[in-house]
Motif scaffolding. Structure first.
Motif, PDB file in Angstrom:
ATOM      1  N   ARG A  20       0.823  -1.215   0.000  1.00 46.79           N
ATOM      2  CA  ARG A  20       0.000   0.000   0.000  1.00 46.79           C
ATOM      3  C   ARG A  20       0.859   1.267   0.000  1.00 46.79           C
ATOM      4  O   ARG A  20       0.971   1.953   1.020  1.00 46.79           O
ATOM      5  CB  ARG A  20      -0.940   0.017   1.206  1.00 46.79           C
ATOM      6  CG  ARG A  20      -1.915  -1.149   1.197  1.00 46.79           C
ATOM      7  CD  ARG A  20      -2.899  -1.039   2.339  1.00 46.79           C
ATOM      8  NE  ARG A  20      -3.784  -2.197   2.379  1.00 46.79           N
ATOM      9  CZ  ARG A  20      -4.782  -2.350   3.228  1.00 46.79           C
ATOM     10  NH1 ARG A  20      -5.029  -1.412   4.122  1.00 46.79           N
ATOM     11  NH2 ARG A  20      -5.543  -3.416   3.193  1.00 46.79           N
ATOM     12  N   PRO A  21       1.503   1.586  -1.111  1.00 44.49           N
ATOM     13  CA  PRO A  21       2.404   2.748  -1.148  1.00 44.49           C
ATOM     14  C   PRO A  21       1.691   4.052  -0.814  1.00 44.49           C
ATOM     15  O   PRO A  21       0.695   4.401  -1.438  1.00 44.49           O
ATOM     16  CB  PRO A  21       2.901   2.756  -2.602  1.00 44.49           C
ATOM     17  CG  PRO A  21       1.851   2.013  -3.368  1.00 44.49           C
ATOM     18  CD  PRO A  21       1.337   0.963  -2.433  1.00 44.49           C
ATOM     19  N   GLU A  22       2.189   4.722   0.198  1.00 45.34           N
ATOM     20  CA  GLU A  22       1.598   5.986   0.620  1.00 45.34           C
ATOM     21  C   GLU A  22       2.224   7.136  -0.163  1.00 45.34           C
ATOM     22  O   GLU A  22       3.132   6.946  -0.962  1.00 45.34           O
ATOM     23  CB  GLU A  22       1.814   6.185   2.129  1.00 45.34           C
ATOM     24  CG  GLU A  22       1.231   5.071   2.984  1.00 45.34           C
ATOM     25  CD  GLU A  22      -0.295   4.986   2.905  1.00 45.34           C
ATOM     26  OE1 GLU A  22      -0.920   6.005   2.560  1.00 45.34           O
ATOM     27  OE2 GLU A  22      -0.848   3.915   3.192  1.00 45.34           O
ATOM     28  N   TYR A  23       1.722   8.332   0.098  1.00 49.07           N
ATOM     29  CA  TYR A  23       2.263   9.527  -0.533  1.00 49.07           C
ATOM     30  C   TYR A  23       3.747   9.649  -0.202  1.00 49.07           C
ATOM     31  O   TYR A  23       4.120   9.378   0.929  1.00 49.07           O
ATOM     32  CB  TYR A  23       1.508  10.755  -0.003  1.00 49.07           C
ATOM     33  CG  TYR A  23       1.899  12.018  -0.694  1.00 49.07           C
ATOM     34  CD1 TYR A  23       1.234  12.422  -1.842  1.00 49.07           C
ATOM     35  CD2 TYR A  23       2.954  12.785  -0.237  1.00 49.07           C
ATOM     36  CE1 TYR A  23       1.613  13.574  -2.501  1.00 49.07           C
ATOM     37  CE2 TYR A  23       3.329  13.933  -0.890  1.00 49.07           C
ATOM     38  CZ  TYR A  23       2.661  14.319  -2.018  1.00 49.07           C
ATOM     39  OH  TYR A  23       3.049  15.447  -2.677  1.00 49.07           O
ATOM     40  N   GLY A  25       4.229   8.125  -3.165  1.00 50.72           N
ATOM     41  CA  GLY A  25       4.071   7.055  -4.135  1.00 50.72           C
ATOM     42  C   GLY A  25       5.390   6.536  -4.689  1.00 50.72           C
ATOM     43  O   GLY A  25       6.459   6.989  -4.323  1.00 50.72           O
ATOM     44  N   LEU A 110       0.304   5.268  -6.476  1.00 46.99           N
ATOM     45  CA  LEU A 110      -0.013   5.710  -5.123  1.00 46.99           C
ATOM     46  C   LEU A 110      -1.244   4.958  -4.644  1.00 46.99           C
ATOM     47  O   LEU A 110      -2.184   4.765  -5.409  1.00 46.99           O
ATOM     48  CB  LEU A 110      -0.284   7.218  -5.157  1.00 46.99           C
ATOM     49  CG  LEU A 110      -0.633   7.946  -3.874  1.00 46.99           C
ATOM     50  CD1 LEU A 110       0.564   7.977  -2.937  1.00 46.99           C
ATOM     51  CD2 LEU A 110      -1.062   9.375  -4.197  1.00 46.99           C
ATOM     52  N   SER A 111      -1.244   4.519  -3.383  1.00 54.24           N
ATOM     53  CA  SER A 111      -2.420   3.821  -2.877  1.00 54.24           C
ATOM     54  C   SER A 111      -3.583   4.789  -2.760  1.00 54.24           C
ATOM     55  O   SER A 111      -3.404   5.956  -2.398  1.00 54.24           O
ATOM     56  CB  SER A 111      -2.133   3.175  -1.515  1.00 54.24           C
ATOM     57  OG  SER A 111      -1.841   4.147  -0.554  1.00 54.24           O
ATOM     58  N   ASP A 113      -6.599   6.164  -0.993  1.00 59.86           N
ATOM     59  CA  ASP A 113      -7.242   6.222   0.326  1.00 59.86           C
ATOM     60  C   ASP A 113      -6.796   5.091   1.238  1.00 59.86           C
ATOM     61  O   ASP A 113      -7.590   4.515   1.981  1.00 59.86           O
ATOM     62  CB  ASP A 113      -8.774   6.194   0.182  1.00 59.86           C
ATOM     63  CG  ASP A 113      -9.297   7.385  -0.610  1.00 59.86           C
ATOM     64  OD1 ASP A 113      -8.700   8.461  -0.483  1.00 59.86           O
ATOM     65  OD2 ASP A 113     -10.279   7.218  -1.337  1.00 59.86           O
ATOM     66  N   GLY A 114      -5.527   4.746   1.154  1.00 60.32           N
ATOM     67  CA  GLY A 114      -4.973   3.730   2.036  1.00 60.32           C
ATOM     68  C   GLY A 114      -5.376   2.308   1.705  1.00 60.32           C
ATOM     69  O   GLY A 114      -5.089   1.384   2.449  1.00 60.32           O
ATOM     70  N   GLY A 185      -4.056  13.569  -1.760  1.00 56.83           N
ATOM     71  CA  GLY A 185      -4.108  12.425  -0.860  1.00 56.83           C
ATOM     72  C   GLY A 185      -3.052  12.523   0.223  1.00 56.83           C
ATOM     73  O   GLY A 185      -2.654  11.527   0.806  1.00 56.83           O
ATOM     74  N   TYR A 186      -2.580  13.735   0.484  1.00 55.35           N
ATOM     75  CA  TYR A 186      -1.517  13.944   1.460  1.00 55.35           C
ATOM     76  C   TYR A 186      -1.960  15.023   2.442  1.00 55.35           C
ATOM     77  O   TYR A 186      -2.535  16.031   2.042  1.00 55.35           O
ATOM     78  CB  TYR A 186      -0.238  14.386   0.739  1.00 55.35           C
ATOM     79  CG  TYR A 186       0.800  15.020   1.635  1.00 55.35           C
ATOM     80  CD1 TYR A 186       1.700  14.231   2.337  1.00 55.35           C
ATOM     81  CD2 TYR A 186       0.867  16.393   1.788  1.00 55.35           C
ATOM     82  CE1 TYR A 186       2.646  14.806   3.167  1.00 55.35           C
ATOM     83  CE2 TYR A 186       1.807  16.981   2.615  1.00 55.35           C
ATOM     84  CZ  TYR A 186       2.696  16.182   3.299  1.00 55.35           C
ATOM     85  OH  TYR A 186       3.620  16.752   4.123  1.00 55.35           O
ATOM     86  N   SER A 189       1.294  16.027   8.783  1.00 57.69           N
ATOM     87  CA  SER A 189       0.998  15.454  10.093  1.00 57.69           C
ATOM     88  C   SER A 189       1.848  16.068  11.189  1.00 57.69           C
ATOM     89  O   SER A 189       1.613  15.832  12.365  1.00 57.69           O
ATOM     90  CB  SER A 189       1.222  13.941  10.058  1.00 57.69           C
ATOM     91  OG  SER A 189       2.535  13.645   9.622  1.00 57.69           O
TER      92      SER A 189
END
Length: 246
Positions: A20-23, A25, A110-111, A113-114, A185-186, A189
């Motif tokens: 599940r590659p996150e941002y 990507g 890029l995944s 929505d997770g 999608g980022y 945090s």
């Protein structure tokens, strides 16, 4: 059709969707063992005529359709045809893309929505300069301070050339740099961005958290320009850190 490359890509995409590659990507070019600078994706349905009109190459007979539950990938290298790949759309790596659109060699997987669904996206200016590796290198320096009880360590050598760094809060990023992460999608945090420039051009953006940019000393950092001689300085308790120019 290159069946060998099709098989290699299918395995790579299955592994990728499993992680599940996150941002930001994974670059599509990392999954392709050949040179290319343009890519067309076609889902089941379009006739060979449509593929030819968009790519300039007769991949399928004029009236033939892409097989059901398959994706046809046509890679170009300049004016030449580089590779044709056929992927079976399996539950192990469902793909989301714009049918018939031409993507560049900068496009990323890029995944979505997770989930395990992977979306093909063209990187924005923000994505091209956002790198977590700078964050990891800075954290390593912080660990060095804490473990070795040093007073300070240099921040300059981060693996890329830079001569100016600014600390910018997420809400001010677009106003200060023109870069936007909206709709990608980022979501930031941590407390602030570190924006590195070289000869007035932004070359890296990364994030750091409250351990580094503690609320007590963030005001003194925001908006200020720091050069490559800047050092990370430990507070007396070694739990928070700040910046200092010698």
């Amino acid at each position: 059709m290159d069946e060998r490359v099709s098989g290699v890509m299918a395995k790579s995409l299955a592994r990728l969707s499993g992680s599940r590659p996150e941002y930001p990507g994974v670059p599509m070019r990392n999954l392709t063992p050949f040179a290319w600078d343009g890519l067309y994706f076609f889902e089941s349905g379009p006739q060979g005529r449509s593929v030819r009109e968009k790519t300039g190459f007769s991949i399928l007979p004029e009236e033939e359709y892409v097989q059901e539950n398959h994706s046809l990938l046509v890679f170009l290298n300049g004016p030449r045809l580089a590779k044709v790949v056929l992927l079976k759309d399996e539950s192990s790596f469902p793909l989301y893309y714009t049918n018939g659109k031409k993507y560049s060699s900068q496009t990323r997987m890029l995944s979505l929505d997770g989930s395990r669904v992977m979306k093909l996206v063209e990187p924005t200016a923000f994505q091209r300069v956002y790198h977590q590796d700078a964050e990891f290198k800075i954290i390593e320096r912080i660990r060095m301070l804490r473990d070795e009880r040093r007073k300070s360590v240099p921040i300059g050598d981060l693996g890329f050339a830079w001569d100016e760094m600014r600390v910018i809060e997420p809400r001010d990023l677009k106003k200060k740099t023109g870069l936007s992460y909206a709709g990608l999608g980022y979501r930031p945090s941590f407390s602030a961005f570190m924006v590195f420039s070289h000869r007035k051009r932004v070359v890296r953006v990364t994030e750091m958290g409250d351990m580094f940019f503690h609320p007590e000393n963030r005001k003194a950092m925001h908006g200020r320009k720091w050069d490559a001689k800047t050092r990370i300085v430990a507070r007396e308790d070694w739990t928070t850190f700040t910046l200092d120019e010698p």
